[in-house]
Design a protein around this motif. Sequence first.
Motif, short mmCIF file in Angstrom:
data_model
loop_
_atom_site.label_atom_id
_atom_site.label_comp_id
_atom_site.label_asym_id
_atom_site.label_seq_id
_atom_site.Cartn_x
_atom_site.Cartn_y
_atom_site.Cartn_z
N LEU A 1 0.79 -1.27 -0.02
CA LEU A 1 0.07 0.02 -0.04
C LEU A 1 0.69 1.12 -0.07
O LEU A 1 0.42 2.45 -0.36
CB LEU A 1 -0.91 -0.08 1.29
CG LEU A 1 -2.19 -1.03 1.14
CD1 LEU A 1 -2.93 -0.95 2.60
CD2 LEU A 1 -3.00 -0.69 0.12
N VAL A 2 1.94 1.37 0.68
CA VAL A 2 2.85 2.44 0.69
C VAL A 2 3.06 2.98 -0.35
O VAL A 2 2.91 4.15 -0.63
CB VAL A 2 4.21 2.11 1.42
CG1 VAL A 2 5.07 3.36 1.55
CG2 VAL A 2 3.75 1.44 3.01
N GLU A 3 3.75 2.47 -1.59
CA GLU A 3 3.97 3.16 -2.61
C GLU A 3 3.19 3.56 -3.47
O GLU A 3 2.89 4.83 -4.10
CB GLU A 3 4.81 2.32 -3.72
CG GLU A 3 4.24 0.99 -4.04
CD GLU A 3 4.69 -0.30 -3.14
OE1 GLU A 3 5.09 -1.37 -3.77
OE2 GLU A 3 5.17 -0.11 -2.00
N ASN A 4 1.68 2.98 -3.39
CA ASN A 4 0.63 3.42 -4.03
C ASN A 4 -0.24 4.49 -3.47
O ASN A 4 -0.59 5.53 -3.97
CB ASN A 4 -0.55 2.26 -4.27
CG ASN A 4 0.17 1.25 -5.20
OD1 ASN A 4 -0.04 1.26 -6.25
ND2 ASN A 4 0.49 -0.22 -4.45
N ILE A 5 -0.09 4.63 -2.09
CA ILE A 5 -0.58 5.78 -1.48
C ILE A 5 0.40 6.85 -1.84
O ILE A 5 -0.23 8.11 -2.25
CB ILE A 5 -0.37 5.59 0.30
CG1 ILE A 5 -1.65 4.67 0.61
CG2 ILE A 5 -0.79 7.07 0.90
CD1 ILE A 5 -1.34 4.17 1.89
N TYR A 6 1.59 6.72 -1.87
CA TYR A 6 2.50 7.90 -2.24
C TYR A 6 2.31 8.35 -3.88
O TYR A 6 2.12 9.67 -4.12
CB TYR A 6 4.04 7.59 -2.19
CG TYR A 6 4.47 7.56 -0.71
CD1 TYR A 6 4.03 8.83 0.17
CD2 TYR A 6 5.23 6.80 -0.23
CE1 TYR A 6 4.70 8.79 1.25
CE2 TYR A 6 5.86 6.64 1.05
CZ TYR A 6 5.67 7.51 1.72
OH TYR A 6 6.05 7.57 3.12
#
Length: 263
Positions: free
Chosen positions: A87-92
């Motif tokens: 989820l981290v890279e997609n939130i960014y």
Amino acid sequence: FLLFAVSFFWINGSIQGFLTKYPQLDLVKQKQLIFQLFICFSALSLGVVLLLIIGENSILQLLTSRPQLAHYQIFLIFIIFKLPTYLVENIYLLKERPKALISFTLFSFLLQLVAIILPVWLGYGLRTSFIYLAVLSVLKYIWLLVLLVKVAQVNWRFGLLGETLKLSLPLMLYSMVGGFAQVFDSWLVNFQYEGNPDQFAIFRYGARELPFALAVATAFGSSMLPKLVKSWSESIMEAREKSRILFHLLFPLAMCAAFSRHW
């Protein structure tokens, strides 16, 4: 391979549904969706691990043609914390924070290289590498939690999540169809060579003509999804132009790799 086989379809489908649904929502609902998807990913990760524990013998024999795998318990710890961090890279990406995305990528990639290579180089063996990978997945999970404090809102009504998963379901099926060949081919090699790790490694990692091409193409597709939702006519022209650039970059490199395969 085992991680890919049990998670690739629902990870890819859910993320694509998330990237499509998120731009259509107001700020409050965007925050609520992030939190709900985090809960969903954590629950599914735990479910995958329970499945691998309960069906350890049958699943390993089916997918790898081997009765057991070394460091399997450490690998399960790695999975629990690893999967939600997608989820981290997609939130960014959705928050349009390229510097933060690059920072997380460098943190993740460089430490992963260190975790794998350093213990083996120093003579500690792969068990220590697996332990370091598990520790790294915990650190990435902590990064995710810190990020969630800033961008998510606690919401226990899962209506938004239901809508997103409904949107994601055909994407999961599409991803399953697209990735099935990779799983089946690897399974077939395992079956044909009775789980021989040398033959499996040569097939899965020694026959890649341009390893990063698929990663670049996938990342490009994911980054264009939110833009296409906001403005189809403008974004489709941008997608065509940027895909042409990728075409001229990746195809010559792939040709050079193929022609120089002997050396």
